[in-house]
Design a protein around this motif. Structure first.
Motif, short mmCIF file in Angstrom:
data_model
loop_
_atom_site.label_atom_id
_atom_site.label_comp_id
_atom_site.label_asym_id
_atom_site.label_seq_id
_atom_site.Cartn_x
_atom_site.Cartn_y
_atom_site.Cartn_z
N LEU A 1 -14.59 18.56 -30.13
CA LEU A 1 -15.50 18.80 -30.59
C LEU A 1 -15.68 20.95 -30.08
O LEU A 1 -16.53 21.15 -31.58
N GLU A 2 -15.23 21.49 -29.52
CA GLU A 2 -15.07 22.69 -29.18
C GLU A 2 -14.47 23.81 -30.27
O GLU A 2 -15.22 24.21 -31.60
N ILE B 1 -14.76 21.64 -33.40
CA ILE B 1 -15.28 21.32 -34.45
C ILE B 1 -15.58 22.25 -35.29
O ILE B 1 -16.64 22.88 -36.03
N PHE B 2 -16.64 23.00 -33.49
CA PHE B 2 -17.79 23.85 -33.80
C PHE B 2 -17.07 25.16 -34.29
O PHE B 2 -18.15 25.27 -35.01
N TRP B 3 -15.88 25.16 -33.59
CA TRP B 3 -15.52 26.90 -34.10
C TRP B 3 -15.71 26.98 -36.11
O TRP B 3 -15.51 27.48 -36.54
N ILE B 4 -14.78 26.03 -35.99
CA ILE B 4 -14.38 25.54 -37.44
C ILE B 4 -15.90 25.52 -38.12
O ILE B 4 -15.66 26.98 -39.52
N ALA B 5 -16.04 25.18 -38.01
CA ALA B 5 -17.48 24.93 -38.27
C ALA B 5 -18.44 26.52 -38.62
O ALA B 5 -19.18 26.55 -39.42
N LEU B 6 -18.21 27.11 -37.14
CA LEU B 6 -19.10 28.19 -37.29
C LEU B 6 -18.58 29.33 -38.37
O LEU B 6 -19.29 29.75 -39.33
N VAL B 7 -17.71 29.20 -38.24
CA VAL B 7 -16.79 30.34 -38.77
C VAL B 7 -17.27 29.41 -40.78
O VAL B 7 -16.85 31.29 -41.52
N THR C 1 -24.88 22.08 -40.50
CA THR C 1 -24.47 20.32 -40.00
C THR C 1 -23.70 20.38 -38.93
O THR C 1 -24.31 19.99 -38.03
N ALA C 2 -22.71 19.94 -39.42
CA ALA C 2 -21.62 20.20 -38.75
C ALA C 2 -21.65 20.74 -37.33
O ALA C 2 -21.06 20.50 -35.86
N CYS C 3 -21.63 22.04 -37.41
CA CYS C 3 -22.13 23.62 -36.08
C CYS C 3 -22.63 22.90 -35.54
O CYS C 3 -22.58 22.46 -34.51
N ALA C 4 -23.58 22.56 -36.27
CA ALA C 4 -25.19 22.18 -35.39
C ALA C 4 -25.49 20.64 -34.06
O ALA C 4 -24.82 20.72 -32.69
N LEU C 5 -24.27 19.59 -35.10
CA LEU C 5 -24.91 18.74 -34.27
C LEU C 5 -23.32 18.35 -32.89
O LEU C 5 -23.48 18.46 -31.55
N ALA C 6 -22.23 19.50 -33.72
CA ALA C 6 -21.00 19.50 -32.52
C ALA C 6 -21.33 20.54 -31.13
O ALA C 6 -21.50 20.11 -29.98
N PRO D 1 -19.78 16.74 -19.97
CA PRO D 1 -19.43 17.70 -18.15
C PRO D 1 -18.58 18.80 -18.20
O PRO D 1 -17.04 18.46 -19.42
N GLY D 2 -18.26 20.31 -17.93
CA GLY D 2 -17.25 21.32 -18.42
C GLY D 2 -17.18 22.04 -17.20
O GLY D 2 -16.85 21.52 -15.86
#
Length: 77
Positions: A5-6, A8-14, A55-60, A68-69
């Protein structure tokens, strides 16, 4: 589950930041060239991709809040 998920988040953000920059630069080029077709074309060509990656970034990001982390001190929860 957190690492994918992280990623996906970073790829979608960029992706959405780059696409947004391309849209703005394309529109700026159209304004400088006094070409309304370029202004409209830059947005219409890249809008779907930019909105989808945002949208993918926001959902991730939303999903990452519920996984939990580590806490602020670096200890596992």
């Amino acid at each position: 589950m957190k690492k994918p998920l992280e990623l996906i988040f970073w790829i979608a953000l960029v992706a959405f930041l780059a696409l947004g920059t391309l849209i703005v630069l394309g529109q700026l080029l159209g304004v400088v060239l006094l070409s309304p077709g370029v202004v409209e074309g830059a947005a219409s060509a890249l809008n779907w991709s930019a909105f989808s990656s945002a949208t993918a970034c926001a959902l991730a990001a939303f999903a990452l809040q519920y996984i939990p982390g580590t806490d602020e001190k670096g200890a596992d929860q």
